[in-house]
Design an enzyme around this catalytic site. Structure first.
Site, short mmCIF file in Angstrom:
data_model
loop_
_atom_site.label_atom_id
_atom_site.label_comp_id
_atom_site.label_asym_id
_atom_site.label_seq_id
_atom_site.Cartn_x
_atom_site.Cartn_y
_atom_site.Cartn_z
N THR A 140 -12.17 26.54 -6.83
CA THR A 140 -13.08 25.88 -7.77
C THR A 140 -12.41 24.65 -8.35
O THR A 140 -11.43 24.15 -7.80
CB THR A 140 -13.53 26.88 -8.87
OG1 THR A 140 -14.55 26.28 -9.66
CG2 THR A 140 -12.38 27.31 -9.76
N ASN A 141 -12.92 24.15 -9.46
CA ASN A 141 -12.37 22.94 -10.08
C ASN A 141 -12.45 23.06 -11.60
O ASN A 141 -12.85 24.10 -12.13
CB ASN A 141 -13.12 21.71 -9.57
CG ASN A 141 -14.61 21.82 -9.80
OD1 ASN A 141 -15.09 21.78 -10.93
ND2 ASN A 141 -15.37 21.99 -8.71
N ARG A 142 -12.10 22.00 -12.29
CA ARG A 142 -11.97 22.06 -13.75
C ARG A 142 -13.25 21.72 -14.50
O ARG A 142 -13.24 21.60 -15.72
CB ARG A 142 -10.87 21.09 -14.20
CG ARG A 142 -9.50 21.40 -13.65
CD ARG A 142 -8.47 20.37 -14.13
NE ARG A 142 -7.18 20.56 -13.53
CZ ARG A 142 -6.24 21.41 -13.98
NH1 ARG A 142 -6.50 22.12 -15.06
NH2 ARG A 142 -5.08 21.53 -13.38
#
Length: 430
Positions: A237-239
């Protein structure tokens, strides 16, 4: 100061319910949002929360008695009604609904009746047009939208008389918010809890913006960071916090749009008053966006969609080996905005760590979109997780740098462009 309440005249009617204490929080949030809040209280309400509480919060006089000759507000209540952008009654007790529907006095006019406090039946008063207190009189005098948040004890909400009053009010285009279900002040459990402040604020904002420049337009907004499964435990995933996309959905709602928010997992609750479709993976988001965009006027892709996903996710948890490294095979995910239906306004986001404008212009051309909102994720205080953002708006005519500002304000600037583009598209169709 910005936001949907800035510069608005809001009348807040408070009737006699233990939930009246929540109205103080609502008045505070509206005042903090830049609204001019005038509080109207029934006699019963003053037994739960004092007028001084509301006066201290709003810094304005509180109207409690239409017959107080020493109060200029008692005489000027019609002026307040005419100047209001909205009348909010929260809490509205079951009996007050009845009086609003009938428009009649609820007791004989006599010395004893005038001296006695009116019973707490705000919903009934509003439904029947009864007018003998600041709230019910003002409801008859104003042409502003009426938003009602009922609060009552268990079993009362389901009573046929209450339902009839509610239906009467809804037929007159009153907005009913709540009540919620849960434990009540009496100790009973059921329907009757006053709607929470965030829900009320969202519904008030939506009502105030119902006639905005995006009225009748359908806007699809994506938000959050997608999650690509590696195994039953782990994800790629990402931030992304989802805050930028959620701010766009909220701002579009506040301008009258019919909003569909397609959201990946995010750290905040979605805005009140928008349609929500949830999608975890890039593939799920592609499907949801395609479906929602088929009948939309514009698509704003603020989601941080994974560019790659594991080619072969494991059906079982990948165990840590003492001597072996792990090599992952990744494959490209779908390009959602490029595949979105033609004929709608498309806005892409470009979150970059270098060559910001160069990459934004490449995205503008490569994805065949109308506008790119580009932001430098290395700037302190902007981007992922922040309440503020700094973006450049890039289109075929060039680029415009916006200052660092609240994400809601960034959303409004983007929607200024979207509204103009949608108007151009519709004028060409005509």
């Amino acid at each position: 100061m910005s936001g949907p309440f800035h510069g608005k005249r809001i009348l807040l009617g408070v009737s006699g319910s233990i939930a009246a204490y929540k109205a103080a929080d609502l008045a505070s949030k509206l005042t903090q949002g830049g609204a001019e809040v005038d509080v109207l209280m029934t006699h019963s309400a003053t037994r739960f929360v004092t007028p001084l509480t509301f006066r201290s919060i709003t810094h304005r006089p509180v109207l409690t008695d239409l017959f107080d000759l020493h109060s200029p507000e008692a005489i000027e209540h019609v002026a307040l009604a005419q100047a209001a952008h909205i009348l909010v009654v929260a809490p509205a007790t079951a009996h007050m609904l009845h009086k609003l529907a009938l428009g009649l006095a609820d007791h004989p006019i006599s010395v004893n009746a005038l001296a006695a406090p009116a019973p707490p039946h705000t919903l009934a008063k509003l439904a029947r047009g009864l007018a003998d207190d600041p709230i019910s009189v003002t409801a008859l005098a104003t042409g502003a939208p009426l938003l009602i948040a009922p609060a009552m004890d268990a079993n009362m909400w389901e009573h046929p008389a209450v339902r009839q009053n509610v239906n009467t009010l809804m037929e007159r285009e009153a907005i009913i918010v709540g009540p919620g279900e849960g434990r009540l002040a009496s100790g009973l459990v059921g329907w009757g809890r006053l709607a929470d402040t965030p829900e009320l604020l969202g519904r008030i904002a939506q009502t105030l913006g119902a006639n905005g420049d995006l009225r009748g337009r359908s806007i699809v907004v994506s938000a959050g960071g997608t999650e690509e499964p590696l195994d039953p435990v782990r994800i790629l995933t990402n931030r992304s916090s989802g805050k930028m996309g959620y701010a766009i959905a909220e701002a579009a709602r506040d301008r009258g749009a019919d909003v569909t928010l397609v959201t990946a997992p995010a750290s905040i609750d979605p805005p009140v008053g928008v349609r929500v479709a949830r999608a975890n993976t890039a593939e799920q988001m592609r499907t949801a966006v395609q479906e929602a965009a088929c009948s939309a006027d514009a698509l704003v892709m603020a989601a941080a969609v994974a560019d790659y996903r594991p080619a072969e996710p494991s059906g079982e948890k990948i165990k840590k080996e003492a001597t072996a490294d792990l090599t992952l095979a990744l494959e490209r995910t779908e390009d959602i905005i490029a595949a979105a239906p033609d004929g709608i306004v498309k806005v892409a986001f470009a979150a970059e760590s270098s060559s910001l404008l160069k990459n934004a212009r490449a995205k503008l051309e490569g994805k065949r979109v109308h506008l790119v909102a580009a932001n430098d994720i290395t700037l302190p205080g902007a981007g992922f997780g922040s309440d503020e953002n700094k973006v450049w708006l890039v289109d075929e005519s060039g680029d415009t740098e916006l200052p660092l500002m609240a994400k809601y304000d960034v959303a409004m600037a983007i929607l200024d462009r979207v509204a103009a583009l949608v108007d151009v598209r519709h004028s060409k169709e005509r």
